[in-house]
Design a protein around this motif. Structure first.
Motif, PDB file in Angstrom:
ATOM      1  N   TYR A 544      59.011 -20.544  38.300  1.00 20.64           N
ATOM      2  CA  TYR A 544      59.366 -21.632  37.396  1.00 20.64           C
ATOM      3  C   TYR A 544      60.352 -22.553  38.103  1.00 20.64           C
ATOM      4  CZ  TYR A 544      56.938 -18.944  33.892  1.00 20.64           C
ATOM      5  OH  TYR A 544      55.963 -18.264  33.199  1.00 20.64           O
ATOM      6  N   LEU A 545      59.986 -23.815  38.221  1.00 21.37           N
ATOM      7  CA  LEU A 545      60.754 -24.760  39.021  1.00 21.37           C
ATOM      8  C   LEU A 545      61.966 -25.262  38.252  1.00 21.37           C
ATOM      9  CD1 LEU A 545      57.763 -26.774  40.516  1.00 21.37           C
ATOM     10  CD2 LEU A 545      58.813 -24.663  41.344  1.00 21.37           C
ATOM     11  N   PRO A 546      63.081 -25.497  38.920  1.00 21.67           N
ATOM     12  CA  PRO A 546      64.325 -25.873  38.237  1.00 21.67           C
ATOM     13  C   PRO A 546      64.204 -27.150  37.404  1.00 21.67           C
ATOM     14  CG  PRO A 546      64.761 -25.254  40.520  1.00 21.67           C
ATOM     15  CD  PRO A 546      63.288 -25.326  40.381  1.00 21.67           C
ATOM     16  N   GLN A 547      63.447 -28.125  37.874  1.00 25.46           N
ATOM     17  CA  GLN A 547      63.316 -29.393  37.168  1.00 25.46           C
ATOM     18  C   GLN A 547      62.062 -29.440  36.291  1.00 25.46           C
ATOM     19  OE1 GLN A 547      63.459 -31.975  40.608  1.00 25.46           O
ATOM     20  NE2 GLN A 547      65.654 -32.358  40.315  1.00 25.46           N
ATOM     21  N   GLY A 548      61.543 -28.288  35.938  1.00 24.87           N
ATOM     22  CA  GLY A 548      60.334 -28.212  35.129  1.00 24.87           C
ATOM     23  C   GLY A 548      59.113 -27.978  35.982  1.00 24.87           C
ATOM     24  N   GLY A 549      58.132 -27.344  35.417  1.00 28.82           N
ATOM     25  CA  GLY A 549      56.915 -27.036  36.148  1.00 28.82           C
ATOM     26  C   GLY A 549      56.816 -25.566  36.485  1.00 28.82           C
ATOM     27  N   VAL A 550      55.638 -25.163  36.922  1.00 28.95           N
ATOM     28  CA  VAL A 550      55.390 -23.755  37.222  1.00 28.95           C
ATOM     29  C   VAL A 550      54.325 -23.652  38.310  1.00 28.95           C
ATOM     30  CG1 VAL A 550      53.631 -23.568  35.409  1.00 28.95           C
ATOM     31  CG2 VAL A 550      54.796 -21.508  36.216  1.00 28.95           C
ATOM     32  N   LEU A 551      54.465 -22.655  39.153  1.00 26.51           N
ATOM     33  CA  LEU A 551      53.453 -22.271  40.125  1.00 26.51           C
ATOM     34  C   LEU A 551      53.100 -20.822  39.839  1.00 26.51           C
ATOM     35  CD1 LEU A 551      55.113 -23.678  43.370  1.00 26.51           C
ATOM     36  CD2 LEU A 551      53.411 -24.817  41.938  1.00 26.51           C
ATOM     37  N   SER A 552      51.830 -20.512  39.764  1.00 27.63           N
ATOM     38  CA  SER A 552      51.445 -19.130  39.481  1.00 27.63           C
ATOM     39  C   SER A 552      50.135 -18.791  40.183  1.00 27.63           C
ATOM     40  CB  SER A 552      51.293 -18.901  37.974  1.00 27.63           C
ATOM     41  OG  SER A 552      50.139 -19.549  37.465  1.00 27.63           O
ATOM     42  N   ALA A 553      49.997 -17.519  40.494  1.00 31.54           N
ATOM     43  CA  ALA A 553      48.760 -16.977  41.053  1.00 31.54           C
ATOM     44  C   ALA A 553      48.534 -15.631  40.394  1.00 31.54           C
ATOM     45  CB  ALA A 553      48.859 -16.829  42.561  1.00 31.54           C
ATOM     46  N   SER A 554      47.352 -15.430  39.833  1.00 31.29           N
ATOM     47  CA  SER A 554      47.070 -14.182  39.127  1.00 31.29           C
ATOM     48  C   SER A 554      45.709 -13.649  39.544  1.00 31.29           C
ATOM     49  CB  SER A 554      47.100 -14.386  37.602  1.00 31.29           C
ATOM     50  OG  SER A 554      46.098 -15.303  37.201  1.00 31.29           O
ATOM     51  N   ALA A 555      45.587 -12.329  39.475  1.00 31.32           N
ATOM     52  CA  ALA A 555      44.323 -11.656  39.762  1.00 31.32           C
ATOM     53  C   ALA A 555      44.014 -10.705  38.611  1.00 31.32           C
ATOM     54  CB  ALA A 555      44.405 -10.881  41.079  1.00 31.32           C
ATOM     55  N   PHE A 556      42.727 -10.548  38.299  1.00 29.50           N
ATOM     56  CA  PHE A 556      42.337  -9.634  37.224  1.00 29.50           C
ATOM     57  C   PHE A 556      41.096  -8.858  37.624  1.00 29.50           C
ATOM     58  CE2 PHE A 556      39.548 -13.185  36.339  1.00 29.50           C
ATOM     59  CZ  PHE A 556      38.396 -12.596  35.841  1.00 29.50           C
ATOM     60  N   HIS A 557      40.925  -7.725  36.954  1.00 25.23           N
ATOM     61  CA  HIS A 557      39.756  -6.869  37.164  1.00 25.23           C
ATOM     62  C   HIS A 557      39.384  -6.262  35.819  1.00 25.23           C
ATOM     63  CE1 HIS A 557      37.134  -3.929  39.275  1.00 25.23           C
ATOM     64  NE2 HIS A 557      37.531  -3.110  38.306  1.00 25.23           N
ATOM     65  N   ARG A 558      38.103  -6.303  35.458  1.00 24.04           N
ATOM     66  CA  ARG A 558      37.613  -5.683  34.229  1.00 24.04           C
ATOM     67  C   ARG A 558      36.366  -4.848  34.548  1.00 24.04           C
ATOM     68  NH1 ARG A 558      41.707  -7.662  32.879  1.00 24.04           N
ATOM     69  NH2 ARG A 558      42.174  -9.030  31.088  1.00 24.04           N
ATOM     70  N   ARG A 559      36.342  -3.634  34.026  1.00 21.31           N
ATOM     71  CA  ARG A 559      35.141  -2.804  34.099  1.00 21.31           C
ATOM     72  C   ARG A 559      34.643  -2.600  32.677  1.00 21.31           C
ATOM     73  NH1 ARG A 559      33.110   0.430  38.189  1.00 21.31           N
ATOM     74  NH2 ARG A 559      31.449   1.851  37.510  1.00 21.31           N
ATOM     75  N   VAL A 560      33.451  -3.118  32.401  1.00 18.59           N
ATOM     76  CA  VAL A 560      32.902  -3.161  31.048  1.00 18.59           C
ATOM     77  C   VAL A 560      31.822  -2.092  30.898  1.00 18.59           C
ATOM     78  CG1 VAL A 560      31.812  -4.607  29.294  1.00 18.59           C
ATOM     79  CG2 VAL A 560      33.340  -5.642  30.991  1.00 18.59           C
ATOM     80  N   GLN A 561      31.964  -1.258  29.876  1.00 15.95           N
ATOM     81  CA  GLN A 561      30.948  -0.258  29.549  1.00 15.95           C
ATOM     82  C   GLN A 561      30.139  -0.710  28.341  1.00 15.95           C
ATOM     83  OE1 GLN A 561      33.816   3.032  29.098  1.00 15.95           O
ATOM     84  NE2 GLN A 561      32.867   3.997  30.874  1.00 15.95           N
ATOM     85  N   ASN A 562      28.906  -0.228  28.238  1.00 15.34           N
ATOM     86  CA  ASN A 562      27.998  -0.560  27.122  1.00 15.34           C
ATOM     87  C   ASN A 562      27.725  -2.063  27.044  1.00 15.34           C
ATOM     88  OD1 ASN A 562      28.012   2.185  26.320  1.00 15.34           O
ATOM     89  ND2 ASN A 562      29.818   1.839  25.047  1.00 15.34           N
TER      90      ASN A 562
END
Length: 744
Positions: A544-562
């Motif tokens: 979160y930047l001091p003068q406003g704003g945001v930088l983010s990086a995210s990763a996800f994984h889902r294993r779906v049954q049925n």
């Protein structure tokens, strides 16, 4: 933590996500990813650390207004979420909620650009995303398209489920908060019109606030008339043991709809810590779509008799929805409170379709009259207790009842058809969760939820009952390497699910309005379906930047049954028809990376213009384990999505300009060994200008879908001695909107 340490921390976080990305994605995707990530790191290198206070209360933060408050709520939430406030909602003058959400990380819209469509998170089809209205589940069949942006205070996007918001959210949850009245807010009036393909769509909205000693309230009223053309061309090639059939159809129509939407919020003030809130919502619409169709057909290279053929059609529809949400909050002690919510209402839909033809062998004669009635009631209670040691414990229970009646009567080529059914469902849930600030560095959110659903109804084979229940443990954690820094890491390990809808379980056979074929089959439900259940892992790095704003990086994984997927089969017998019905087919895996960068350009480049940049880039991959590749992805999931936007407020004039480019690549999906579908790329460019005449008056001009592209879809089936290829091209138009915004 000094600037060098901040940069090292951020590099470590991006390095981890980069390794994960490198293992799963193509060189082309990595080529796009690397400059994006480097720009984010470069932006960080320009920042100096500003101290931030550590939150001592991990409870819900009520938002008043402003982008900074929206960002603060996002930052302090242990569970990962994005908050879209009024400033973001109003920025480009969008006409519906979907157009706003499509610019958010990982959100896409189905269908033709500029025409709305199902809202999808992380590239997954519509049913994987949970929709809440004021924190309560919307009933089956409710369309968020009935909500105009003027009715919305903010939108909360949860990337992982929580015990309180619900676990029917494999892709995530979108919580829509209706307008909140605040003392001193002026009356807001908007009047204008949009123009698309030569048709005008006027609209007007009014937002009024009231405040008294014992109560406060507001209401929003919107009226609109929507008109738009539609042009599509379909080419079908069928090869079987009799020969080769080639058919070409051109359809033209235009849609006219008149609608009224109204919502209100009335809050009664009782004893200290006690409030009672009522939130009614009403939407009415009616429309008609007259159209024409021309068709030509050849068999083994020779034109069939009476080719070409023409047809005229008209579709009339009426829709009405009314709901009343209620909320009662009462403080039991200095550390505990109780909250009750209820939701009661329903919707009615009536649709009439008629099509005449000059050649029944090329274009069928069809009439259809359908009525759908839905009624639902929801009741929930929640107990909150702030305990010592940084704990906030929340427990609650929910119950929901839904009843639906569908009557469909029609004829196809003179033969009577019906698809009537009656159904009811009962859903109940209990949950408990604990938000715990373990240390200044660590915060956790541990919860569990048990949910059961019973659906009963009548089908073509008799009365059936489907019972399912799911237990979902949920764990979220947030780590700040330095409590005074603006860097944090989020982690979630969750279990979520998706229940079959009433139509997929109980719908009687619905006959196609066109020739029955492998790419245009009849549709029926399956009462033996089981819920899809997913185990998920999420990791995110945020700055979160001091003068406003945001930088983010995210990763996800889902294993779906049925996994549930529609399977097309040819019924046995000489007169057997093609039928599509949902089946639990196998397991599936989906994973991805989502990048977001929101900051002002002068935070990156010294002496640069004060241009606000809004960029996000997402990459997805999935595979259905029972289907051989390539292209054995989940339905309607593109390989990537991208948004690049900017806004600039001129210093020399009261003018703000901005725009956004949204891009989704084309892709193919192998549904089975026999069937493959294709969807073309979507590239949508929107620009706007806002001229403020004075503090109370502004003019807004918005151009959406500049350089419109055709939206092309296809379906190929090869099996049972038949090879069929159907391709459809839908035209899209640029939409021009002019709007007067007035504060009274």
């Amino acid at each position: 933590m000094d600037q060098k340490e901040n940069l090292n921390f951020t590099r470590q976080g991006y390095s981890y996500l980069g390794k994960l990305f490198d293992m799963h994605f193509t060189p082309t995707a990595r080529t796009v990813f690397i400059p994006f990530a480097l720009s984010a790191v470069a932006a960080l290198a320009q920042q100096t650390t500003a101290p931030a206070t550590t939150a001592s209360d991990m409870g819900r933060i009520e938002i008043t207004s402003g982008r900074d408050n929206d960002t603060q709520q996002r930052r302090e939430s242990t569970a990962s979420k994005i908050v879209i406030g009024r400033e973001e909602i109003e920025r480009q003058g969008d006409s519906n909620l979907g157009e706003i959400l499509k610019r958010m990380p990982g959100i896409t819209l189905g269908g033709v650009p500029g025409r709305g469509g199902g809202i999808r998170m992380r590239g997954l089809s519509q049913g994987y995303t949970q929709i809440l209205l004021d924190g309560q589940r919307v009933p089956p069949g409710f369309s968020v398209e009935s909500l105009t942006p003027e009715m919305i205070e903010r939108v909360e996007i949860y990337r992982a489920p929580t015990a309180e918001t619900g676990a029917q959210a494999i892709a995530g949850t979108i919580n829509i908060i209706t307008r909140e009245g605040r003392k001193g807010m002026p009356t807001e009036l908007k009047v204008g019109s949009s123009f698309q393909g030569g048709y005008a769509s006027p609209s007007a909205s009014l937002v009024k606030y009231h405040d008294a000693e014992e109560w406060s309230g507001n209401y929003t009223l919107s009226v609109n008339r929507y008109s738009a053309p539609d042009h599509s061309e379909n080419d079908l090639t069928r090869v079987d043991n009799l020969g080769t059939t080639v058919r070409h159809r051109v359809s033209d129509s235009h849609y006219d709809r008149e609608g009224m939407n109204a919502t209100a919020r009335l809050q009664l003030k009782g004893d200290p810590g006690e409030t009672f809130t009522l939130m009614p919502f009403v939407a009415l619409s009616q429309g008609k779509t007259p159209g024409t169709m021309q068709a030509t057909e050849t068999f083994n290279g020779t034109a069939v008799a009476n080719s070409p053929a023409t047809a005229n059609s008209e579709n009339k529809n009426h829709f009405a929805v009314a709901r009343l949400n209620g909320q009662w909050r009462r403080k039991l002690s200095t550390d505990s409170s109780m909250e009750w919510k209820f939701n009661v209402g329903g919707w009615n839909s009536h649709n009439e379709f008629q099509q005449t033809s000059t050649n029944l062998s090329l274009i069928p004669r069809v009439t259809e009259n359908s009525h759908v009635q839905d009624r639902s009631t929801n009741l929930s209670g929640k107990y909150t207790n702030v305990m010592g040691g940084g704990h906030q414990w929340v427990s609650g229970a929910e119950a929901e009842s839904v009843r639906r009646t569908q009557e469909v009567q029609g004829s196809y080529q003179g033969f009577a058809r019906s698809a009537d059914y009656q159904a009811s469902s009962m859903r109940y849930a209990v949950y408990s969760q604990d938000e715990w600030q373990l240390t200044p560095h660590w915060a956790t959110h541990l919860g569990a939820r048990y949910e059961g659903l019973t659906t009963e109804g009548s089908t073509a084979t008799g009365d059936v009952t489907n019972r399912n229940s799911v237990f979902t443990p949920l764990l979220h954690a947030m780590w700040r390497p330095d409590p005074d820094s603006r860097d944090q890491v989020r982690m979630s390990l969750t279990r979520s699910f998706k229940t079959p809808t009433m139509p997929t379980l109980l719908a009687r056979r619905t006959y196609t309005r066109d020739d029955n074929s492998a790419t245009n089959p009849d549709v029926a439900g399956n009462p033996n379906l089981k819920p899809e259940v997913a185990t998920g892992l999420d990791v995110a790095v945020e700055r979160y930047l001091p003068q406003g704003g945001v930088l983010s990086a995210s990763a996800f994984h889902r294993r779906v049954q049925n996994l549930i997927r529609n399977v097309t089969t040819l019924e046995s017998g000489a007169n057997g028809r093609w039928l599509s019905s949902p089946q639990n087919i196998s397991e599936a895996i989906t994973e991805g990376i989502e990048l977001e960068a929101k900051f002002r350009m002068d935070q990156w480049i010294t002496d640069a213009p004060h241009i606000d940049l809004r960029n996000n880039l997402s990459f997805y991959r999935s595979r259905v384990l029972s289907v051989m590749g390539p292209d054995n992805r989940l339905d309607q999931q593109p390989s990537m999505t991208a948004n690049f936007g900017a806004d600039y407020k001129l210093k020399s004039a009261p003018l703000t300009v901005g725009g956004n480019i949204n891009y989704n690549p084309g892709y193919s999906t192998r549904l089975s060994a026999e069937q493959l579908t294709t969807i073309s790329q979507k590239r949508v460019m929107d620009v706007y200008g806002l001229w403020r005449v004075d503090g109370n008056t502004a003019w807004r001009l918005t151009l959406s879908n500049l350089n419109p592209l055709n939206y092309n879809t296809g379906s190929v089936y090869s099996g049972n001695g038949v090879t069929e290829n159907s391709r459809t091209s839908n035209r899209s138009w640029t939409n021009v909107q002019i709007l007067l915004e007035k504060k009274l």
